[in-house]
Scaffold this active site. Structure first.
Site, PDB file in Angstrom:
ATOM      1  N   GLU A 152      34.200  32.905  43.483  1.00 55.56           N
ATOM      2  CA  GLU A 152      35.337  32.873  42.540  1.00 55.56           C
ATOM      3  C   GLU A 152      36.420  31.901  42.989  1.00 55.56           C
ATOM      4  O   GLU A 152      37.602  32.252  43.113  1.00 55.56           O
ATOM      5  CB  GLU A 152      35.898  34.285  42.348  1.00 55.56           C
ATOM      6  CG  GLU A 152      34.853  35.210  41.737  1.00 55.56           C
ATOM      7  CD  GLU A 152      35.386  36.552  41.268  1.00 55.56           C
ATOM      8  OE1 GLU A 152      36.349  37.032  41.864  1.00 55.56           O
ATOM      9  OE2 GLU A 152      34.828  37.095  40.299  1.00 55.56           O
ATOM     10  N   GLU A 198      27.575  38.403  38.947  1.00 53.86           N
ATOM     11  CA  GLU A 198      28.308  39.674  38.972  1.00 53.86           C
ATOM     12  C   GLU A 198      28.555  40.102  37.538  1.00 53.86           C
ATOM     13  O   GLU A 198      28.979  39.293  36.718  1.00 53.86           O
ATOM     14  CB  GLU A 198      29.667  39.538  39.671  1.00 53.86           C
ATOM     15  CG  GLU A 198      29.593  39.312  41.149  1.00 53.86           C
ATOM     16  CD  GLU A 198      30.959  39.298  41.817  1.00 53.86           C
ATOM     17  OE1 GLU A 198      31.869  40.005  41.345  1.00 53.86           O
ATOM     18  OE2 GLU A 198      31.096  38.566  42.813  1.00 53.86           O
TER      19      GLU A 198
HETATM   20  C1  BG6 Z   1      34.712  40.183  41.671  1.00 58.04           C
HETATM   21  C2  BG6 Z   1      34.594  39.980  43.163  1.00 58.04           C
HETATM   22  O1  BG6 Z   1      35.707  39.427  41.154  1.00 58.04           O
HETATM   23  O2  BG6 Z   1      35.010  41.485  41.253  1.00 58.04           O
HETATM   24  C3  BG6 Z   1      34.011  41.164  43.899  1.00 58.04           C
HETATM   25  O3  BG6 Z   1      33.832  38.826  43.427  1.00 58.04           O
HETATM   26  C4  BG6 Z   1      34.638  42.432  43.386  1.00 58.04           C
HETATM   27  O4  BG6 Z   1      34.161  40.994  45.271  1.00 58.04           O
HETATM   28  C5  BG6 Z   1      34.362  42.553  41.903  1.00 58.04           C
HETATM   29  O5  BG6 Z   1      34.247  43.588  44.063  1.00 58.04           O
HETATM   30  C6  BG6 Z   1      34.864  43.831  41.272  1.00 58.04           C
HETATM   31  O6  BG6 Z   1      36.224  43.989  41.553  1.00 58.04           O
HETATM   32  P1  BG6 Z   1      36.755  45.331  42.186  1.00 58.04           P
HETATM   33  O7  BG6 Z   1      38.186  45.090  42.479  1.00 58.04           O
HETATM   34  O8  BG6 Z   1      36.568  46.379  41.148  1.00 58.04           O
HETATM   35  O9  BG6 Z   1      35.945  45.569  43.402  1.00 58.04           O
END
Ligand code: BG6
Length: 487
Positions: free
Chosen positions: A178, A381
């Protein structure tokens, strides 16, 4: 859905990140990282950075889900799930404990070698992020993180070590997780390693001074250079090595049909998405950057040869995360504590942490990116954070919310493929329950595998496949044809 849509070699996968899953923060010669100094928090209380590790404070990275010591068990479960790829990250401070060391830490190298060999044994290809929201602590305190150009050399050294050491075991790399988040205060801290003066890790501070904004863009320039150098290095070592960028999949819609909102949407997409993508995919700063920099009094220090490095270091594919969408408006402001604070979309539902749910936006984003860059896309993701409950039987978790969310997003992906987008893989977040990056909570769960641990590191850390595990196994086995569950 009865037609074959996904290619036979489609990379069905799942993701994690080292600082959120490994634990073992001070084992086998690993150095401290910025995440090791970050406390827990929650939706209403930001995480904090403490200069010293304090005995009575909770630092979730110190245990994660204990994957460092349990990776064989986890990979065996991933194999039962049917994963074709495991998207994970290497902790820089396991390889170079201080970031600027002359020689790598052998125990760290050995650990990942064993892990990659284990993946190979189960026919799971690694997709490896070189730095995922973390940086050796020493680079933060001694050099000011990525604001210092010297860090490019340290990263290059690290990259060379990874590519040579794991050549033949890892063929797909992502440089920075990111990277387009580096210009807000959260990214400035966790990616760029610039310590927040307040000690609080907030998502963004809309009132940041010109000096701070300038520093962020300068650090990002250094990261983009380091990424481009890594791409060239990888290709020199092995032209077949695939190396991609990784972006937060920001997606903005105009809040209303007012032309001013459409203009605001274009501006938001430019700065949040296309800025880094143009540099990493086209090898040049976008044409509108002068207008943007002038409007914010940003002036970058670009050295001789920098633009040439960027031009030569373009990526092989685009990877991105996709969780939610936001709206752009000329008048309505969003909440700066939200992840990418656009104006709220009144038509979308939200999860318990206020993130909107918008499967169709994924189709929109895939088309938008593919039409602009014509590079293969990999979703690395996608998921929803939920509070999962272990049933009274002690062995099942009915996480229907995860299934519903992912199923609808895979449907959108199917449409994007039918539209003609070249999509090579899909890795939901996350393979297993891990600590949340934003809040540091364990209870914000995304995984296919439940981990018996609470927000404070208490629990057995035993693994239990959730209902979504069995559902996703069916999806992978049918190559995306059987998405429904329990019907
Ligand atoms: C992404 C990141 O933006 O979001 C991850 O790359 C992160 O590392 C994921 O865990 C979800 O966000 P969060 O804050 O719910 O863990």
């Amino acid at each position: 859905m009865n037609q074959k849509i996904f290619p036979a070699d489609f990379l069905w996968g799942a993701s994690t990140a080292a600082s959120q899953c490994e634990g073992a923060w001070n084992i086998d010669g690993k150095g401290e990282t910025i995440l090791d100094h970050m406390t827990n928090g929650d939706h209403d209380h930001p995480r904090r950075i403490t200069n010293k590790i304090q005995p009575d404070v909770t630092y979730p990275s110190h245990w994660g889900c204990k994957q460092y010591e349990r990776f064989e068990e986890d990979i065996k479960l991933f194999s039962q799930l049917g994963l074709k790829t495991y998207r994970m990250s290497i902790n820089w401070a396991r390889i170079y404990p201080n970031g600027d060391d002359a020689v790598p830490n052998q125990a760290g190298l050995d650990h990942y070698r064993k892990l990659f060999q284990c993946l190979k044994k189960y026919h799971i290809e690694p997709t490896v992020t070189m730095t995922h929201y973390d940086i050796p602590w020493n680079l933060c305190v001694k050099y000011g993180g990525w604001s210092n150009r010297l860090v490019i050399d340290f990263f290059t050294n690290y990259a060379r070590t990874l590519f040579t050491e794991y050549h033949g075991l890892v063929n797909r790399w992502l440089t920075f997780n990111e990277i387009n988040f580096s210009t807000v205060s959260y990214g400035e801290c966790v990616t760029s390693g610039i310590l927040p003066e307040s000690g609080k890790v907030v998502m963004d501070d809309p009132n940041a001074s010109t000096e701070v904004i300038n520093r962020r863009f300068q650090a990002l320039h250094h990261e983009l250079l380091a990424s481009a150098i890594a791409v060239q290095l990888a290709h020199e070592i092995d032209p077949n090595m695939q190396i991609g960028c990784m972006q937060t999949g920001f997606t903005f819609y105009p809040l209303t049909s007012a032309p001013e909102d459409a203009e605001a949407q274009q501006r938001d997409m430019e700065i949040w998405m296309y800025y880094c993508l143009d540099i990493q995919c086209k090898g040049k700063y976008p044409y509108w950057v002068k207008r943007y920099f002038d409007s914010r009094n940003i002036s970058l220090n670009i050295c001789d040869g920098d633009l040439e490095i960027l031009r030569k270091g373009t990526v092989d594919f685009i990877s991105f995360s996709y969780y939610k969408t936001d709206c752009s408006s000329a008048t309505v402001k969003g909440n700066p504590n939200d992840w990418a604070y656009g104006a709220e979309n009144p038509l979308l539902k939200k999860n318990d942490w206020g993130w909107s749910i918008d499967p169709l936006g994924l189709r929109w984003l895939c088309n938008d990116l593919y039409s602009r860059y014509e590079l293969p896309l990999m979703i690395v993701e996608n998921g929803i954070g939920e509070i999962d409950v272990l049933e009274a039987d002690g062995s099942s978790i009915k996480d229907i919310g995860h299934i519903d969310y992912l199923r609808e997003h895979i449907k959108a992906l199917t449409m994007a493929i039918q539209d003609g987008c070249d999509i090579i893989g899909y890795c939901p977040w996350s393979a297993i329950d891990i600590v949340s990056a934003g809040t540091g909570e364990m209870k914000k769960r995304y995984g296919f595998i439940y981990v018996d641990a609470d927000d404070f590191g208490h629990g057995t850390f035993n693994r239990i496949p959730k209902e979504s595990f069995y559902w996703y196994r069916q999806v992978i086995k049918s190559n995306g044809m059987h998405l429904e569950w329990g019907k």
